[in-house]
Design an enzyme around this catalytic site. Structure first.
Site, mmCIF file in Angstrom:
data_model
loop_
_atom_site.group_PDB
_atom_site.id
_atom_site.type_symbol
_atom_site.label_atom_id
_atom_site.label_comp_id
_atom_site.label_asym_id
_atom_site.label_seq_id
_atom_site.Cartn_x
_atom_site.Cartn_y
_atom_site.Cartn_z
ATOM 1 N N LYS A 1 27.532 10.196 28.648
ATOM 2 C CA LYS A 1 28.433 9.130 29.088
ATOM 3 C C LYS A 1 28.298 9.067 30.605
ATOM 4 O O LYS A 1 27.768 10.006 31.222
ATOM 5 C CB LYS A 1 29.877 9.435 28.677
ATOM 6 C CG LYS A 1 30.386 10.785 29.149
ATOM 7 C CD LYS A 1 31.827 11.010 28.730
ATOM 8 C CE LYS A 1 32.256 12.444 29.009
ATOM 9 N NZ LYS A 1 33.652 12.660 28.618
ATOM 10 N N ASP B 1 26.612 18.645 32.175
ATOM 11 C CA ASP B 1 27.614 19.001 31.183
ATOM 12 C C ASP B 1 27.067 19.157 29.763
ATOM 13 O O ASP B 1 27.102 18.239 28.958
ATOM 14 C CB ASP B 1 28.784 18.010 31.172
ATOM 15 C CG ASP B 1 30.010 18.660 30.542
ATOM 16 O OD1 ASP B 1 29.842 19.661 29.800
ATOM 17 O OD2 ASP B 1 31.127 18.184 30.775
ATOM 18 N N ASP C 1 27.116 14.437 24.320
ATOM 19 C CA ASP C 1 28.244 13.906 25.102
ATOM 20 C C ASP C 1 27.718 13.101 26.288
ATOM 21 O O ASP C 1 28.217 13.224 27.405
ATOM 22 C CB ASP C 1 29.167 15.034 25.568
ATOM 23 C CG ASP C 1 30.543 14.510 25.991
ATOM 24 O OD1 ASP C 1 30.904 13.375 25.590
ATOM 25 O OD2 ASP C 1 31.255 15.229 26.714
ATOM 26 N N ASN D 1 28.950 11.990 32.998
ATOM 27 C CA ASN D 1 28.046 13.141 32.997
ATOM 28 C C ASN D 1 26.698 12.827 33.636
ATOM 29 O O ASN D 1 25.773 13.617 33.550
ATOM 30 C CB ASN D 1 27.878 13.664 31.565
ATOM 31 C CG ASN D 1 29.149 14.319 31.059
ATOM 32 O OD1 ASN D 1 29.980 14.751 31.852
ATOM 33 N ND2 ASN D 1 29.325 14.383 29.751
ATOM 34 N N THR E 1 32.697 11.858 22.925
ATOM 35 C CA THR E 1 33.773 11.125 23.575
ATOM 36 C C THR E 1 33.943 9.839 22.775
ATOM 37 O O THR E 1 32.956 9.141 22.542
ATOM 38 C CB THR E 1 33.392 10.835 25.042
ATOM 39 O OG1 THR E 1 33.259 12.093 25.712
ATOM 40 C CG2 THR E 1 34.453 10.003 25.744
#
Length: 330
Positions: free
Chosen positions: A150, A169, A148, A153, A190
């Protein structure tokens, strides 16, 4: 007014404190709520003995999804120790929640800083990407896939200009399974940052993090997403086609090497994508050193970021991508 807001914030803290485990309260003073996820809250605390600030992530473990996110995060954080990855300090387990005491990043999200800056050049982008790629390389050596990655984060450790970046995260992270099978099958991540092989429901590897790094680099240099659509179905179709372009400002001012770096990450065939080590050895990363004449891309980037986030564009904001999601864990 400011007083009302302050009073509300204090009430919030009081409400929280009432629900906190006494063992935690014995060692930490709760200062403020700093974030909320679907199964978690993050509060800023001060360690009583040292007066040092920390963050405590409170994960609710009543629901299965919360439990799974908590387990993935703990499985990873207990194993990692790296300067560009948020550090877990201690853990308190209670009946239906887990308290993770973590290093506190006070410098804010990547894009908030970018919007506030006067100048942002390729050199600045490389400085950030070098830290992120270094953290990813470390995770991948431990066979951990973040899944994840992105901009939201990636947090600055402190507000100063020379602050390092922390990867945070790990709620969707995967660290392999018992049988030593390192491929994953869960549809998760995401939407705007999801690699094509995940969408094809194929078994995939940690190369999905490198695809995400390609998307992050594209956004970092332009303020636009390479693949973008309000409809997830159309967005996924665009990702699977793998067609993106370098049109519009500030792309004419971006070097060929930077575009080559992105192209080598946004490869549909995962086996041809650069690894984190190769990304760190890419000529753009190695040759973009202090003193090279670099055009200031900040105005174009912040204009594009703001445009994406504004109501007329009808989409969820470029830095503000959609929520992470995960179907069943694998």
């Amino acid at each position: 007014s400011a007083e009302v807001a302050e009073a509300a914030r204090r009430m919030q803290v009081v409400r929280f404190r009432a629900r906190f485990d006494p063992r935690v309260l014995a060692r930490y003073d709760i200062k403020a709520l700093i974030g909320k996820g679907s199964f978690s809250k993050v509060v800023r605390v001060e360690q009583k003995a040292t007066k040092k600030p920390f963050a405590i992530k409170v994960m609710e473990t009543r629901m299965r999804e919360g439990r799974e996110a908590c387990e993935s995060e703990l499985n990873v954080l207990r194993r990692v120790s790296h300067c560009y990855i948020v550090q877990l300090m201690e853990v308190f387990e209670a009946q239906d929640c887990v308290y993770m005491v973590m290093e506190l990043a006070t410098g804010g999200e990547l894009f908030d800083r970018l919007l506030a800056q006067r100048s942002f050049t390729e050199q600045d982008a490389v400085r950030i990407l070098r830290m992120v790629a270094d953290g990813i390389r470390y995770l991948h050596t431990l066979r951990i896939t973040h899944r994840d990655l992105k901009p939201e984060n990636l947090l600055y450790y402190h507000p100063g200009a020379e602050s390092k970046i922390l990867i945070t995260d790990f709620g969707l992270a995967n660290s392999g399974n018992k049988s030593g099978d390192w491929t994953m099958r869960t549809l998760c991540g995401t939407p705007e940052y999801i690699a094509p092989e995940i969408l094809l429901r194929k078994p995939y590897t940690s190369a999905v993090d490198m695809w995400a790094l390609g998307v992050i680099t594209y956004v970092l240099l332009s303020g636009f997403l390479p693949f973008d659509d309000e409809s997830h179905t159309r967005l996924y179709r665009k990702i699977l086609r793998g067609k993106y372009n370098y049109t519009g400002e500030p792309w004419p001012n971006v070097s060929h090497l930077a575009k080559d770096f992105i192209d080598k990450l946004l490869m549909l065939d995962a086996s041809h994508r650069m690894s984190a080590g190769q990304a760190l050895d890419h000529p753009w990363v190695l040759t973009t050193v202090e003193g090279t004449s670099m055009k200031n891309l900040q105005r174009a980037i912040s204009r594009n970021l703001r445009w994406r986030a504004s109501p007329h564009s009808q989409s969820p904001g470029s830095a503000q991508s959609s929520k992470s999601r995960c179907s069943h864990q694998s």
